[in-house]
Write an enzyme that holds these catalytic residues in place. Structure first.
Site, mmCIF file in Angstrom:
data_model
loop_
_atom_site.group_PDB
_atom_site.id
_atom_site.type_symbol
_atom_site.label_atom_id
_atom_site.label_comp_id
_atom_site.label_asym_id
_atom_site.label_seq_id
_atom_site.Cartn_x
_atom_site.Cartn_y
_atom_site.Cartn_z
ATOM 1 N N GLY A 255 0.818 -1.215 0.000
ATOM 2 C CA GLY A 255 0.000 0.000 0.000
ATOM 3 C C GLY A 255 0.849 1.261 0.000
ATOM 4 O O GLY A 255 0.616 2.185 -0.782
ATOM 5 N N ARG A 256 1.866 1.319 0.846
ATOM 6 C CA ARG A 256 2.649 2.543 0.967
ATOM 7 C C ARG A 256 3.642 2.732 -0.174
ATOM 8 O O ARG A 256 4.363 3.722 -0.214
ATOM 9 C CB ARG A 256 3.370 2.570 2.320
ATOM 10 C CG ARG A 256 4.194 1.346 2.650
ATOM 11 C CD ARG A 256 4.570 1.330 4.125
ATOM 12 N NE ARG A 256 5.259 0.131 4.549
ATOM 13 C CZ ARG A 256 4.679 -0.984 4.952
ATOM 14 N NH1 ARG A 256 3.369 -1.076 4.966
ATOM 15 N NH2 ARG A 256 5.381 -2.022 5.360
HETATM 16 O O1 F6P Z 1 -2.786 1.453 7.332
HETATM 17 C C1 F6P Z 1 -2.545 0.130 7.096
HETATM 18 C C2 F6P Z 1 -2.818 -0.267 5.719
HETATM 19 O O2 F6P Z 1 -2.799 -1.638 5.663
HETATM 20 C C3 F6P Z 1 -1.826 0.349 4.754
HETATM 21 O O3 F6P Z 1 -0.689 -0.388 4.596
HETATM 22 C C4 F6P Z 1 -2.667 0.498 3.537
HETATM 23 O O4 F6P Z 1 -2.068 1.390 2.700
HETATM 24 C C5 F6P Z 1 -3.967 0.973 4.135
HETATM 25 O O5 F6P Z 1 -4.096 0.204 5.300
HETATM 26 C C6 F6P Z 1 -5.196 0.845 3.275
HETATM 27 O O6 F6P Z 1 -5.462 -0.485 2.936
HETATM 28 P P1 F6P Z 1 -6.391 -0.843 1.719
HETATM 29 O O7 F6P Z 1 -5.790 -0.256 0.493
HETATM 30 O O8 F6P Z 1 -6.458 -2.325 1.672
HETATM 31 O O9 F6P Z 1 -7.749 -0.234 1.985
#
Ligand code: F6P
Length: 542
Positions: A255-256
């Site tokens: 995600g990051r």
């Molecule tokens: O904040 C934790 C996390 O798992 C991040 O790594 C990720 O970017 C975010 O939540 C959003 O997750 P998703 O894209 O699955 O909604």
């Protein structure tokens, strides 16, 4: 891999650290007029001035020896080759493939083409809602890595008034309601950005958006007003997003690290397809530098090792990132997730407890604002905080960019702060200055310790030629790789986030208790007590 703190090089660094008490950066500069030339580096158009770090040649020699002992070059090759470097989830972390241009995997190129088609049509005003009106507002619903990157890129690079307005909503509830009150459903498109398509906050907002559309149109054919970016296409389709509007995510993109994927779609809409391509190209420049430059001239490696030196050997537990261009205001928040989710780990890749500190607390904000707030602590507080100053040589082009005078004010402030942190002001200098102003000797002596600054506080200065999509891409890739290098030295997995996952699960399990009529006893006394108190004192329900 040998335990880090038991290696001879780590011990040599600890010994070297003990020699530091009789050095001061001010003296190092006085003794070496070439210190800037010696300790600055240009790569991919960025200048890194690292001369104001607590380093002498021996420091760097030891840090590079450590990096080689930790097999950094081989680990960089593994990362860039798409090997399964995320050991707990048995996945690659192949975000660099997303910006590899023609060399990118076919699925990546296809996704980019699909993004370009939608972004181009939206910018041309040829995407219509169910009543036939052109879409004018795009609302990104996502959180964490599914929001921070595109929000940053949009703030930094969207300069085009003709594009649809792009909004970002992360937390559920009020922010969305407030935004919707200003929007017209007929001309609004929502992009649900969620790799998992299960994140509570994002789904709540997506459902609220759907309910808003239903109420406005009195119809359930809201699909024309939704797009989604997700690895779970089935869930997005079941939610009501038409398949042709579902953009892929892959498990090998964290995600990051996902700005470069379809998660960047809102930014592409805001900045335009060519600008988005430039941002990818800027990141690819830094990838090539990271892959090819020898460690001594490798900017991400250098930044990582300097950070580690101050954190592990001087106990500097936080670090500040201070951008001076106002358009980079969201950068510290973006880097907070990048670094603190990646490096906030306490065990090695083989599950052993770390014997040294790992990730530092990252914080910051725009320079001119910070100067009138927390810089006091940076200059005179008892806890030194290493700083990354970021500035541009050229003001932003086009309307809204700074005039030359304002630009010079910004740079003067930025360079003044790092110079002052480095050299400080001695009590004797202060006293002299007060006496020169005609103050009585006793009063000058009394005030001198209050006005003196210790200095010897480390900082880096990064200069971008100007803030463009390309330089932004380069800068973000630099910090991504800096993060990876530190994870290699500490031998931790930079690509999982189990702490966050546990938090999500526990929140899900607490939720039913807020509607239960009985008093909860299933948790620890504090959690039970807080749930019970907040329910009893919920004035809406009493
Ligand atoms: O904040 C934790 C996390 O798992 C991040 O790594 C990720 O970017 C975010 O939540 C959003 O997750 P998703 O894209 O699955 O909604």
């Amino acid at each position: 891999m040998a335990s880090l703190t038991r290696t001879a090089t780590w011990r040599a660094l600890a010994t070297h650290r003990r020699t530091w008490h009789d050095r001061h950066l001010r003296d190092l500069f006085a003794g070496d007029p070439q210190r800037f030339e010696r300790y600055s580096l240009e790569a991919c158009g960025l200048l890194l001035d690292y001369s104001k770090n607590l380093i002498v040649p021996e420091t760097l020699a030891l840090l590079f020896a450590l990096a080689r002992e930790r097999e950094l070059p081989a680990r960089i090759r593994d990362l860039l080759a798409g090997k399964r470097v995320n050991s707990t989830e048995k996945r690659a972390a192949w975000h660099t493939a997303l910006r590899a241009g023609h060399a990118a995997p076919r699925e990546v190129r296809n996704a980019l083409a699909k993004m370009r088609a939608l972004a181009t049509a939206l910018r041309a005003g040829t995407v219509h809602g169910i009543t036939g009106h052109a879409i004018r507002d795009v609302v990104s619903l996502g959180i964490g890595g599914s929001a921070l990157g595109p929000a940053l890129a949009t703030a930094a690079c969207a300069a085009d008034a003709a594009a649809p307005r792009v909004h970002f909503v992360t937390t559920p509830g009020e922010p969305l309601a407030q935004l919707l009150a200003t929007l017209n459903a007929e001309t609004t498109l929502f992009i649900v950005q969620s790799k998992s398509f299960s994140t509570q906050e994002t789904l709540r907002n997506a459902r609220a958006a759907r309910a808003w559309l239903n109420a406005q149109f009195d119809a359930s054919d809201y699909g024309a007003h939704f797009a989604a970016v997700t690895a779970d296409a089935e869930a997005a389709h079941a939610f009501g997003v038409p398949p042709e509007r579902i953009f892929p995510m892959w498990d090998w993109v964290g995600g990051r690290y996902s700005l470069w994927s379809a998660v960047g779609l809102p930014a592409m809409i805001a900045m335009g397809c060519d600008a988005f391509d430039d941002m990818l190209a800027g990141a690819a420049d830094m990838d090539a530098h990271f892959a090819g430059a020898p460690l001594e001239q490798n900017m991400p490696a250098l930044l990582a090792l300097l950070g580690l030196w101050h954190a592990n050997f001087f106990g500097m537990a936080t670090r500040a990132v201070i951008p001076y261009p106002p358009a980079l205001a969201p950068l510290p928040a973006y880097l907070q997730q990048l670094e603190m989710e990646s490096l906030g780990k306490q065990v090695t890749r083989s599950g052993k407890l770390l014997r040294c500190e790992s990730g530092t607390v990252l914080w910051g904000g725009t320079g001119t604002d910070g100067q009138h707030a927390y810089f006091q602590l940076l200059h005179q507080g008892t806890r030194p905080v290493p700083v990354d100053f970021i500035a541009c040589c050229t003001p932003r082009a086009g309307p809204g960019g700074n005039d030359d005078e304002t630009h010079a004010v910004m740079l003067a402030n930025c360079f003044a702060q790092s110079a002052l942190l480095m050299r400080g002001v001695t009590a004797a200098e202060t006293e002299q200055a007060l006496l020169a102003k005609g103050m009585a000797a006793r009063e000058a002596a009394r005030l001198a310790p209050h006005q003196a600054l210790p200095g010897d506080r480390p900082s880096n200065t990064l200069l971008l030629p100007s803030l463009t999509p390309r330089s932004l891409g380069t800068l973000l890739a630099l910090y991504e790789h800096r993060t990876f290098v530190q994870s290699v030295i500490w031998d931790i997995n930079a690509f999982d986030q189990w702490g966050v996952e546990h938090g999500k699960r526990l929140a899900d399990s607490l939720l039913p208790e807020f509607t239960a009529t009985t008093r909860g006893t299933a948790h620890d006394a504090s959690t039970n007590g807080l749930i019970s108190f907040s329910k009893t004192h919920n004035r809406r329900k009493s």
